[in-house]
Design an enzyme around this catalytic site. Structure first.
Site, short mmCIF file in Angstrom:
data_model
loop_
_atom_site.label_atom_id
_atom_site.label_comp_id
_atom_site.label_asym_id
_atom_site.label_seq_id
_atom_site.Cartn_x
_atom_site.Cartn_y
_atom_site.Cartn_z
N ARG A 45 14.00 13.44 26.42
CA ARG A 45 13.94 12.54 25.21
C ARG A 45 14.94 13.13 24.27
NH1 ARG A 45 9.70 8.88 24.46
NH2 ARG A 45 8.56 9.05 25.88
N HIS A 48 17.83 10.70 25.31
CA HIS A 48 17.86 9.48 25.49
C HIS A 48 17.62 8.68 23.47
CE1 HIS A 48 14.71 6.42 24.53
NE2 HIS A 48 15.05 5.17 25.75
#
Length: 228
Positions: A45, A48
């Site tokens: 994440r 990301h």
């Protein structure tokens, strides 16, 4: 019977598809990593959030970090203490609300500013001291993404004043003391931590890491409600 995350996912099917496709691209392009099954969703994440694959390797975990963070979230009512407002604003209010969590930051408080001027320190140092005086750090998830001096002060509070956060997400970005502050935190054994080694970091990375922990917590919550 629903066993898939809902609170910590994107609210629309289109949004969920884009996010999941992005995670799939990251998994495919990374090829290999040294993280555990519970650590990797946090690192993924973070990648990301910034499209920066360097976090595969730069991100470092205390052995108890993920378990401690998830346990704190599931205990309900755990505070998030941040060095700057950006972290508080970036965190999803509905996701925090599901777990009864609230955010706190004091960087712009008048008394913090005055104390910093009077003592020749930074506002970030005084903000950490204020959070500790108010009893907010013990048991909290402390997120530091902007100010290395906040992380250095937090380490001092741990050693000299017995502060005991549940988890420190220490990711200050910068060129002066940023890498050193994270290396200092990573020497700590009594308090779990997640850090980014070197100069890279930032509030968006702290937000990403905490959102990943919230997702892991919801998955564990659902598993407990719906055992196989």
């Amino acid at each position: 019977m629903n066993t898939a995350n809902t609170v910590t996912e994107q609210l629309t099917a289109a949004g969920r598809a884009i996010e999941h496709d992005s995670f799939a691209v990251i998994d495919r392009e990374v090829a290999s990593h040294a993280y555990t099954a519970s650590q990797w969703p946090i690192v993924r994440r973070m990648i990301h959030a910034n499209a920066d694959f360097d976090f595969n390797g730069l991100t470092d975990f205390h052995p108890r970090a993920v378990d401690a963070g998830v346990a704190a979230i599931l205990s309900r009512g755990t505070r998030v203490v941040a060095d700057v407002e950006m972290i508080c604003v970036g965190l999803s209010a509905p996701r925090l609300g599901h777990f009864g969590m609230a955010t706190h930051q004091f960087i712009s408080d008048a008394d913090v500013i005055e104390a910093a001027k009077a003592e020749g320190t930074t506002r970030a140092v005084q903000a950490m001291r204020k959070a500790h005086r108010l009893g907010l750090i013990d048991g909290a998830i402390v997120g530091i993404g902007n100010a290395p001096t906040a992380l250095i002060e937090l380490v001092r509070l741990i050693h000299e004043e017995g502060a005991r956060p549940a988890l420190v997400v220490g990711m200050p970005v910068g060129f002066v003391s940023a890498a050193e502050s994270k290396d200092l935190m990573a020497l700590e054994s009594a308090v779990p931590w997640v850090v980014i080694r070197g100069r890279k970091g930032g509030s968006t990375l702290v937000v990403a890491a905490i959102h990943a922990l919230l997702g892991l917590a919801e998955a564990q919550e659902l598993a407990q409600k719906n055992p196989a």
